[in-house]
Scaffold this motif. Structure first.
Motif, short mmCIF file in Angstrom:
data_model
loop_
_atom_site.label_atom_id
_atom_site.label_comp_id
_atom_site.label_asym_id
_atom_site.label_seq_id
_atom_site.Cartn_x
_atom_site.Cartn_y
_atom_site.Cartn_z
N CYS A 174 -37.86 4.02 -114.26
CA CYS A 174 -38.61 5.22 -114.57
C CYS A 174 -39.97 4.91 -115.16
N TRP A 175 -40.89 5.85 -114.93
CA TRP A 175 -42.20 5.83 -115.58
C TRP A 175 -42.10 6.65 -116.86
N ARG A 176 -41.34 7.76 -116.77
CA ARG A 176 -41.26 8.66 -117.92
C ARG A 176 -39.84 8.66 -118.49
N PHE A 177 -39.76 8.73 -119.81
CA PHE A 177 -38.43 8.85 -120.43
C PHE A 177 -38.57 9.64 -121.73
N GLU A 178 -37.44 10.23 -122.16
CA GLU A 178 -37.45 10.95 -123.42
C GLU A 178 -36.68 10.16 -124.46
N ALA A 179 -37.11 10.27 -125.71
CA ALA A 179 -36.41 9.55 -126.77
C ALA A 179 -36.43 10.40 -128.02
N GLU A 180 -35.35 10.26 -128.80
CA GLU A 180 -35.32 10.91 -130.09
C GLU A 180 -35.86 9.89 -131.08
N ILE A 181 -36.92 10.24 -131.78
CA ILE A 181 -37.57 9.24 -132.63
C ILE A 181 -37.68 9.70 -134.07
N VAL A 182 -37.86 8.75 -134.96
CA VAL A 182 -38.20 9.05 -136.35
C VAL A 182 -39.49 8.29 -136.63
N LEU A 183 -40.45 8.98 -137.19
CA LEU A 183 -41.71 8.35 -137.52
C LEU A 183 -41.55 7.69 -138.89
N LEU A 184 -41.69 6.35 -138.94
CA LEU A 184 -41.48 5.67 -140.22
C LEU A 184 -42.73 5.69 -141.07
N PHE A 185 -43.88 5.52 -140.39
CA PHE A 185 -45.09 5.43 -141.17
C PHE A 185 -46.24 5.78 -140.26
N HIS A 186 -47.14 6.63 -140.73
CA HIS A 186 -48.22 7.04 -139.87
C HIS A 186 -49.42 7.44 -140.71
N PHE A 194 -44.95 5.33 -119.31
CA PHE A 194 -45.48 3.97 -119.30
C PHE A 194 -46.83 3.94 -118.60
N ILE A 195 -47.71 3.04 -119.03
CA ILE A 195 -49.06 3.00 -118.48
C ILE A 195 -49.17 2.10 -117.26
N LYS A 196 -48.58 0.87 -117.35
CA LYS A 196 -48.81 -0.12 -116.31
C LYS A 196 -47.83 -0.05 -115.14
N HIS A 197 -46.54 -0.13 -115.45
CA HIS A 197 -45.56 -0.15 -114.36
C HIS A 197 -44.26 0.48 -114.84
N PRO A 198 -43.42 0.92 -113.90
CA PRO A 198 -42.15 1.53 -114.31
C PRO A 198 -41.23 0.46 -114.88
N GLU A 199 -40.25 0.86 -115.70
CA GLU A 199 -39.34 -0.10 -116.30
C GLU A 199 -37.91 0.34 -116.04
N TYR A 200 -37.00 -0.61 -116.20
CA TYR A 200 -35.58 -0.32 -116.07
C TYR A 200 -35.07 0.00 -117.47
N LEU A 201 -34.60 1.21 -117.69
CA LEU A 201 -34.15 1.63 -119.02
C LEU A 201 -32.74 2.19 -118.93
N LYS A 202 -32.06 2.21 -120.08
CA LYS A 202 -30.73 2.82 -120.12
C LYS A 202 -30.72 3.87 -121.22
N VAL A 203 -30.02 4.96 -120.99
CA VAL A 203 -29.86 5.98 -122.03
C VAL A 203 -29.09 5.36 -123.19
N GLY A 204 -29.55 5.61 -124.41
CA GLY A 204 -28.85 5.07 -125.57
C GLY A 204 -29.48 3.78 -126.08
N ALA A 205 -30.45 3.24 -125.31
CA ALA A 205 -31.08 2.00 -125.76
C ALA A 205 -31.92 2.26 -127.01
N LYS A 206 -31.92 1.29 -127.93
CA LYS A 206 -32.71 1.46 -129.16
C LYS A 206 -34.16 1.14 -128.85
N LEU A 207 -35.06 1.91 -129.46
CA LEU A 207 -36.45 1.60 -129.21
C LEU A 207 -37.25 1.57 -130.49
N LEU A 208 -38.34 0.82 -130.43
CA LEU A 208 -39.22 0.68 -131.59
C LEU A 208 -40.61 0.87 -131.04
#
Length: 545
Positions: free
Chosen positions: A443-455, A499-513
Motif C-alpha cells: 500500500c501507499w496509504r495506510f491508517e494508524a492509531e497514534i499518540v503524539l509523544l512530543f511536538h 508514503f512519498i517514494k514507493h509503496p510498502e508491505y505492511l500488516k495491520v497491527g504492526a507497531k509504528l514510530l
C-alpha cells in the motif's frame, strides 16, 4: 498451583523411582525443555504448590542423582544453580536445590537470545560489551571497546554510530565461551549451547534513527540500558527507556563505572532510576541485584513478568559484580514461548530484509529476520515491493545463522540468505521475501492509531514525518486526521498516512514510530488501503490486494 506451561518444575524428591515413574519423569523433563526452548529449571525439595519443604542431605544426594540420570536420558546437561537450607525444628538440616537443565534442540546449534544495548553516549556500554565478549577487563581508557568499533571515525571519537553485533556464548555447563582464548566466532558457535547476541545501538542523539531501526528491526528479546554511575540519568537515557517501553521490549539496567565514584553516588543513581521506573507511565518494579542468589531470582522473575526491572551495579575496569551479570545471562530463558513460535511457523514464509551485501564468489546476500513460516535452502520466494509495487521471483541458495551454515530457518530466527546472482540493485532495506502464494498486500496509504509523544508546533494535515515500521523507514505525509483538525502532545488520533517514494508491505497491527525534528509519536497500523484501488497502471496482477 504448578503451571502446566513454562519451564519451571517443582519436585519434592526423586529417590529411587520405579522404572515406570522414571520414564514418566524423563518424558516430563523433555516437555519442560521444549517449553523453555531448551532450558528448564527444577526446584528440588519443593511441593507442587510451591511450599518449601526441603530434603535431608541423603535424600537430596539421591534426588540429584536421579535428576542426572533423567538428564542423561534426554541428552541434557545439568548445573546446580543454588542450594539453600530451610529452617525446620528437626535436628537435621533440610535443603532445597535449584537446578538448571539445558539441552540444545536437535535442529539448532544453540539457544539464541537477542539483547539490544542502549544507553547515553559515554555511559560505558561498548566497554562493557568489550569486557563481556573479549573476556579481559578494561584498562580504564577504553581499550576493551576498541575491539568493537567498526568505523574509523568511531575509533577516533570512541562513539558507536553504526549498529555493531557482538556474541557471548555459554556452554552447557554454564561456563562463559567468548573470544578470550582467541577463538573465532565459528568456534564460539560450535562450543556454546546458548548464545547471547548483543546489538550495540548508538547512544548519541545524532544517531537516534539508527537506534530506533535497531529496536524495531532486530526484534530483540530484551533490552539492556547502560547508565553511568557518575553521570546518572542524562541525555538520551530517558528516551531510550521510553523507546524500549513503547516497543514492549522487557528492559534491565546496568549501572556502570562504579569504580569511579563513591558508594553514595552509586546509591543516588540507583534511587534516581527506581524513581523513574515507578512512575505511572512506567509502572515497573525495580529489583537491585547484589548477590548470585539475586541474579538467579532476577532472571527467573524477569522472564515471567515484564514489569520486573533488574538493576545491576558493576565496573568494567575492576570487574566488580561482572559475574552477577554473567549468571543472569546464563539463566535468562528465551522469551517467546514455543506455542507462539509453532503458530508462526505454520504460517506462510515471510523474511524481513535488514541488510544487503555482495559477497565475492557467493553473489547477493541479504540479512534479516524470518518473521513467520519456515525457510529452507532452495526455497522459491518472491521479493518486493519494488518502486512500482511489484514482486520478483528468486531462490534461496544457502542460509547462514551466526556465521555458520544451516539447512532450515524457523520463525523468529535471524540469518543471512545467499541469493546467488540476483541483481542487488533491485533490493532495498524494508523489503520482504514471502511465499508466492501469500499474495502480499502492498500500500501507499495506510491508517494508524497514534499518540503524539512530543511536538513543538501542532500536528496537522500535510505534515511530513519519517515512519518506522519494523525494518521499513520512509517519509510519509499526513493525509487526514479523523475528527480533528490538529493534534497536540499526548493526544490520540486515527491518522491516514501516504508514503512519498514507493509503496510498502505492511500488516495491520504492526507497531509504528514516527518522527520529524522534535516531533515524535508511536502507534499501530489499523487499516491498509491496497495499492490496486488507485493504481490501475499495472494490470499484471502484481498489485492485486
Amino acid at each position: 498451583f504448578q503451571a502446566e506451561e513454562g519451564n519451571i518444575e517443582y519436585k519434592l524428591k526423586l529417590v529411587d523411582p520405579t522404572q515406570y515413574r522414571f520414564e514418566h519423569l524423563a518424558t516430563q523433563m523433555k516437555w519442560r525443555l521444549q517449553e523453555g526452548r531448551g532450558e528448564a529449571v527444577y526446584q528440588i525439595g519443593v511441593e507442587d504448590n510451591g511450599l518449601l519443604v526441603g530434603l535431608t542431605e541423603e535424600d537430596m544426594k539421591a534426588s540429584l542423582k536421579t535428576l542426572r540420570r533423567m538428564a542423561e536420558k534426554v541428552g541434557a546437561d545439568i548445573t546446580v544453580l543454588r542450594e539453600r537450607e530451610v529452617d525446620y525444628d528437626s535436628d537435621e538440616p533440610h535443603r532445597i536445590a535449584e537446578v538448571l537443565i539445558r539441552k540444545v534442540p536437535d535442529d539448532q546449534q544453540f539457544l539464541d537470545l537477542r539483547v539490544a544495548v542502549l544507553g547515553n553516549v559515554d555511559s560505558g556500554k561498548s566497554t562493557l560489551l568489550g569486557v563481556l565478549t573479549q573476556g579481559e577487563l578494561d584498562n580504564g581508557r577504553g581499550r576493551a571497546r576498541l575491539n568493537l568499533f567498526r568505523h574509523l571515525h568511531e575509533i577516533q571519537t570512541g562513539r558507536t554510530s553504526s549498529i555493531s553485533i557482538e556474541i557471548l556464548g555459554f556452554d552447557s555447563k554454564g561456563e562463559v565461551v567468548n573470544y578470550s582464548e582467541s577463538r573465532t566466532a565459528e568456534e564460539i558457535c560450535e562450543s556454546a549451547s546458548k548464545m547471547i547476541t548483543f546489538i550495540d545501538l548508538a547512544g548519541h542523539h545524532k544517531y537516534l534513527k539508527t537506534t530506533i531501526f535497531g529496536l524495531t528491526s532486530y526484534c530483540p528479546d530484551f533490552a539492556m540500558l547502560v547508565v553511568s554511575a557518575n553521570t546518572g540519568i542524562a541525555g538520551t537515557t530517558r528516551e531510550h527507556l521510553g523507546l524500549a517501553m513503547a516497543l514492549k521490549v522487557p528492559i534491565f539496567i546496568v549501572v556502570s563505572k562504579v569504580d569511579l565514584c563513591t558508594k553514595g553516588t552509586v546509591e543516588r543513581t540507583v534511587r534516581q532510576l527506581e524513581r523513574i521506573l515507578k512512575q505511572p507511565g512506567c509502572n515497573k518494579v525495580p529489583m537491585l541485584v547484589s548477590s548470585t542468589d539475586d541474579a538467579v531470582t532476577a532472571a527467573q522473575k524477569f522472564a515471567q513478568s515484564p514489569s520486573i526491572t533488574p538493576i545491576f551495579t558493576l565496573s568494567s575496569v575492576s570487574g566488580e559484580s561482572l559475574d552477577l551479570l554473567k549468571v543472569f545471562f546464563n539463566i535468562l530463558p528465551p522469551l517467546s514461548n514455543s506455542k507462539e513460535q509453532e503458530e508462526l511457523m505454520q504460517q506462510l514464509t515471510e523474511f524481513q530484509i535488514d541488510e544487503i551485501y555482495t559477497v565475492p564468489d557467493v553473489g547477493t546476500v541479504v540479512g534479516g529476520t524470518l518473521y513467520s513460516g519456515i525457510c529452507r535452502e532452495g526455497e522459491q520466494l518472491v521479493v518486493g515491493p519494488t518502486d512500482e509495487g511489484k514482486f520478483r521471483e528468486l531462490a534461496v541458495c544457502s542460509i547462514q545463522r551466526n556465521r555458520s551454515g544451516c539447512r532450515v530457518l524457523r520463525a523468529g530466527q535471524a540469518a543471512t540468505l545467499a541469493l546467488g546472482d540476483f541483481d542487488r540493485s533491485l533490493l532495498r532495506k524494508g523489503m520482504v521475501m514471502v511465499s508466492p502464494e501469500m499474495n502480499p498486500t502492498i500500500c501507499w496509504r495506510f491508517e494508524a492509531e497514534i499518540v503524539l509523544l512530543f511536538h513543538a508546533k501542532t500536528f496537522h494535515k500535510g505534515f511530513q514525518v519519517t515512519v518506522h515500521v519494523g525494518n521499513i523507514r520512509q517519509t510519509a505525509t499526513v493525509e487526514a486526521l479523523q475528527g480533528k483538525d490538529e493534534l497536540r502532545t499526548g493526544e490520540k488520533a486515527v491518522v491516514r498516512f501516504k508514503f512519498i517514494k514507493h509503496p510498502e508491505y505492511l500488516k495491520v497491527g504492526a507497531k509504528l514510530l514516527f518522527r520529524e525534528g522534535v516531533t515524535k509519536g508511536i502507534g499501530q497500523v489499523t487499516k491498509l488501503q491496497p495499492a490496486s484501488q488507485y493504481q490501475q497502471r499495472h494490470p499484471s496482477g502484481s498489485s492485486t490486494a
